[in-house]
Design a protein around this motif. Structure first.
Motif, PDB file in Angstrom:
ATOM      1  N   LEU A 218       0.826  -1.214   0.000  1.00  0.00           N
ATOM      2  CA  LEU A 218       0.000   0.000   0.000  1.00  0.00           C
ATOM      3  C   LEU A 218       0.861   1.265   0.000  1.00  0.00           C
ATOM      4  O   LEU A 218       0.563   2.234  -0.695  1.00  0.00           O
ATOM      5  N   TRP A 219       1.919   1.259   0.780  1.00  0.00           N
ATOM      6  CA  TRP A 219       2.797   2.425   0.819  1.00  0.00           C
ATOM      7  C   TRP A 219       3.459   2.669  -0.533  1.00  0.00           C
ATOM      8  O   TRP A 219       3.632   3.803  -0.955  1.00  0.00           O
ATOM      9  N   ASP A 220       3.870   1.583  -1.191  1.00  0.00           N
ATOM     10  CA  ASP A 220       4.478   1.734  -2.521  1.00  0.00           C
ATOM     11  C   ASP A 220       3.498   2.419  -3.473  1.00  0.00           C
ATOM     12  O   ASP A 220       3.904   3.246  -4.309  1.00  0.00           O
ATOM     13  N   LEU A 221       2.213   2.066  -3.340  1.00  0.00           N
ATOM     14  CA  LEU A 221       1.210   2.680  -4.209  1.00  0.00           C
ATOM     15  C   LEU A 221       0.942   4.130  -3.811  1.00  0.00           C
ATOM     16  O   LEU A 221       0.783   5.002  -4.660  1.00  0.00           O
ATOM     17  N   CYS A 222       0.889   4.381  -2.505  1.00  0.00           N
ATOM     18  CA  CYS A 222       0.645   5.752  -2.041  1.00  0.00           C
ATOM     19  C   CYS A 222       1.754   6.701  -2.494  1.00  0.00           C
ATOM     20  O   CYS A 222       1.500   7.873  -2.803  1.00  0.00           O
ATOM     21  N   GLU A 223       2.969   6.186  -2.542  1.00  0.00           N
ATOM     22  CA  GLU A 223       4.099   7.034  -2.931  1.00  0.00           C
ATOM     23  C   GLU A 223       4.008   7.508  -4.377  1.00  0.00           C
ATOM     24  O   GLU A 223       4.698   8.443  -4.785  1.00  0.00           O
ATOM     25  N   GLN A 224       3.150   6.877  -5.155  1.00  0.00           N
ATOM     26  CA  GLN A 224       2.992   7.281  -6.551  1.00  0.00           C
ATOM     27  C   GLN A 224       2.028   8.455  -6.719  1.00  0.00           C
ATOM     28  O   GLN A 224       1.901   8.997  -7.814  1.00  0.00           O
ATOM     29  N   LEU A 225       1.342   8.833  -5.637  1.00  0.00           N
ATOM     30  CA  LEU A 225       0.432   9.979  -5.736  1.00  0.00           C
ATOM     31  C   LEU A 225       1.230  11.240  -6.043  1.00  0.00           C
ATOM     32  O   LEU A 225       2.325  11.444  -5.507  1.00  0.00           O
TER      33      LEU A 225
ATOM     34  N   PHE B 153       0.685  11.951   1.795  1.00  0.00           N
ATOM     35  CA  PHE B 153       0.774  11.753   3.245  1.00  0.00           C
ATOM     36  C   PHE B 153      -0.589  11.368   3.832  1.00  0.00           C
ATOM     37  O   PHE B 153      -0.662  10.542   4.741  1.00  0.00           O
ATOM     38  N   ALA B 154      -1.650  11.969   3.318  1.00  0.00           N
ATOM     39  CA  ALA B 154      -2.985  11.615   3.801  1.00  0.00           C
ATOM     40  C   ALA B 154      -3.300  10.151   3.492  1.00  0.00           C
ATOM     41  O   ALA B 154      -3.878   9.429   4.327  1.00  0.00           O
ATOM     42  N   ALA B 155      -2.922   9.697   2.306  1.00  0.00           N
ATOM     43  CA  ALA B 155      -3.167   8.313   1.916  1.00  0.00           C
ATOM     44  C   ALA B 155      -2.361   7.355   2.787  1.00  0.00           C
ATOM     45  O   ALA B 155      -2.869   6.316   3.231  1.00  0.00           O
ATOM     46  N   MET B 156      -1.094   7.692   3.028  1.00  0.00           N
ATOM     47  CA  MET B 156      -0.252   6.837   3.867  1.00  0.00           C
ATOM     48  C   MET B 156      -0.792   6.759   5.292  1.00  0.00           C
ATOM     49  O   MET B 156      -0.806   5.686   5.908  1.00  0.00           O
ATOM     50  N   ARG B 157      -1.227   7.906   5.827  1.00  0.00           N
ATOM     51  CA  ARG B 157      -1.755   7.919   7.184  1.00  0.00           C
ATOM     52  C   ARG B 157      -3.014   7.062   7.276  1.00  0.00           C
ATOM     53  O   ARG B 157      -3.183   6.263   8.207  1.00  0.00           O
ATOM     54  N   ARG B 158      -3.896   7.224   6.302  1.00  0.00           N
ATOM     55  CA  ARG B 158      -5.134   6.444   6.308  1.00  0.00           C
ATOM     56  C   ARG B 158      -4.857   4.955   6.160  1.00  0.00           C
ATOM     57  O   ARG B 158      -5.447   4.121   6.865  1.00  0.00           O
ATOM     58  N   ALA B 159      -3.935   4.587   5.267  1.00  0.00           N
ATOM     59  CA  ALA B 159      -3.598   3.172   5.068  1.00  0.00           C
ATOM     60  C   ALA B 159      -2.990   2.581   6.336  1.00  0.00           C
ATOM     61  O   ALA B 159      -3.315   1.457   6.733  1.00  0.00           O
TER      62      ALA B 159
END
Length: 432
Positions: free
Chosen positions: A130-137, A144-150
């Motif tokens: 999930l973090w690997d995917l969030c980093e593509q935003l 950061f919002a996506a990483m925090r939520r995940a």
């Protein structure tokens, strides 16, 4: 907002959703709600997570348990993906498959510590994905919002799963220890592990003479069926009788699997030619080869487990899987990633899944099975002799080599595809 990004997820295998091991109705509902792409991505994540856990926690990488592990991982992956998409909380009631595991592991002597470790190993794997995917935003704020939520979601899942798993495991273990099968399974596990066992004492505890010739069976229910231990025991009992067994040992292993052994007095048991009448359509049975004494008890069981492994991958309508017929397939498919690469290398374009290619491949397999007799192959396939000749020529064109080149390897690859279908065709998703 995370939802639009989730909707852009796509699986590596465009047919990933159709390979789900969960009830079709539930997957269809999620596809309608979230989309086929995210659901396919979650199905692949669940499979990859299960494979990773099986590598890291080998106590769970055994017959019967690994299948429940796969279902649980896929259920969590789909539910987590839906929660991220809808920006809602994860609900344990949405993933009943997760708590099916304890019923399978308790009777095998697997401790709760391995189940809890699996949860943490799976959490680490899924969070990294999930973090690997969030980093593509594209922008920092959304990233950061996506990483925090995940992170919050995954930590909540671990907490809920760990608590519920420990509670469920404790209840099932207490019931198991109070059952009549607990003592017998302990003796069986000792035999299967190769421990020093008193044959006389073990035979007395099991109520089964271990000095005879034995044939072993493993019965299981399809992933999405509701068949239980009673139906499985009935199917095994019928096969034991048909095989000429005068004594038997039948042990339920969890709710959806049965181990059994049978023996005869004057001659070794043997599966009846053509099998016996088919049990419930949801029931599958695998059989080992008859062999004598304690070693035979153990060897036939492991052969039945291998035949069951092949059976659980086989897409056909067969219900009885005899190790005597499937020994080569079992050996060749022990490492499914290597089997898939072997098929790709030997068949080339002949390893396609299109209907026309399947027809050509089936014809070639039949032609080789009858020692390259055009007439015999034509009779078996109910087509003209010239049709067989044309298809064989077409098979050579697709393969890129004549059928005389690496003939043994060619026939082995064709046998793998015939028995296991898309499981060994190139392009199927794998993390290995």
């Amino acid at each position: 907002m995370l939802a639009p990004w989730i909707q852009e997820l796509t699986p590596r295998d465009r047919n990933a959703v159709t390979r789900s091991v969960l009830p079709q109705a539930r997957v269809a509902e999620l596809v309608t709600r979230v989309g086929a792409g995210p659901c396919g991505w979650a199905v692949e994540l669940g499979r990859a997570m299960a494979e990773h856990i099986a590598d890291e926690v080998p106590y769970l990488a055994i017959d019967g348990i690994v299948q429940e592990l796969h279902k649980g991982c896929e259920a969590v992956a789909l539910a987590a993906m839906a929660a991220l998409h809808d920006e809602q909380d994860f609900v344990m009631a949405d993933v009943p498959e997760v708590l099916l595991g304890p019923a399978e592991v308790v009777s095998r002597g697997v401790g709760v510590e391995h189940m809890l470790r699996a949860i943490h190993v799976g959490h680490t794997f899924a969070t990294r994905e999930l973090w690997d995917l969030c980093e593509q935003l594209p922008d920092d704020e959304r990233r950061f919002a996506a990483m925090r939520r995940a992170s919050e979601l995954m930590l909540g899942i671990v907490a809920d799963l760990s608590a519920d798993m420990a509670r469920e495991f404790g209840q099932i273990k207490q019931a198991w220890l109070a059952s009549a099968n607990a003592a017998r399974m302990e003796v069986v596990r000792g035999i299967l592990h190769g421990d020093a066992v008193s044959v006389e004492r073990a035979s007395r505890v099991l109520g089964y003479d271990l000095t005879r010739h034995h044939v072993a069976f493993v019965a299981w229910a399809d992933d999405l069926s509701e068949a239980g231990a009673t139906e499985l025991e009935g199917a095994v009992a019928e096969l034991l009788r048909a095989s000429g067994c005068t004594a038997s040992l039948v042990l339920p292993v969890g709710d959806r699997r049965v181990w059994a052994w049978g023996s005869g007095v004057r001659r070794p048991p043997a599966l009846p030619v053509g099998g016996t009448h088919r049990p419930s359509p949801e029931v599958r049975v695998a059989a080992g080869l008859a062999a004598p004494s304690l070693d035979g008890f153990r060897e036939s069981h492991y052969q039945a487990l291998e035949a069951a492994r092949v059976g659980m991958m086989s897409p056909g309508h067969r219900w009885l899987f005899d190790y005597g017929e499937l020994d080569v397939v079992a050996l060749l498919s022990y490492r499914i990633d290597l089997a898939r690469e072997f098929v790709r290398r030997e068949l080339g374009a002949l390893a396609g899944s299109e209907e026309a290619i399947v027809t050509v491949r089936t014809t070639l397999k039949c032609y080789l099975d009858v020692e390259r007799s055009l007439n015999t192959a034509a009779e078996r396939l109910h087509v003209a002799r010239n049709t067989v000749a044309y298809r064989v020529q077409r098979a050579e064109e697709l393969r890129g080599e004549g059928i005389h080149v690496r003939r043994m390897q060619l026939q082995a690859a064709l046998t793998l595809v015939e028995e296991l279908g898309e499981t060994v065709l190139p392009g199927k998703f794998t993390t290995r």
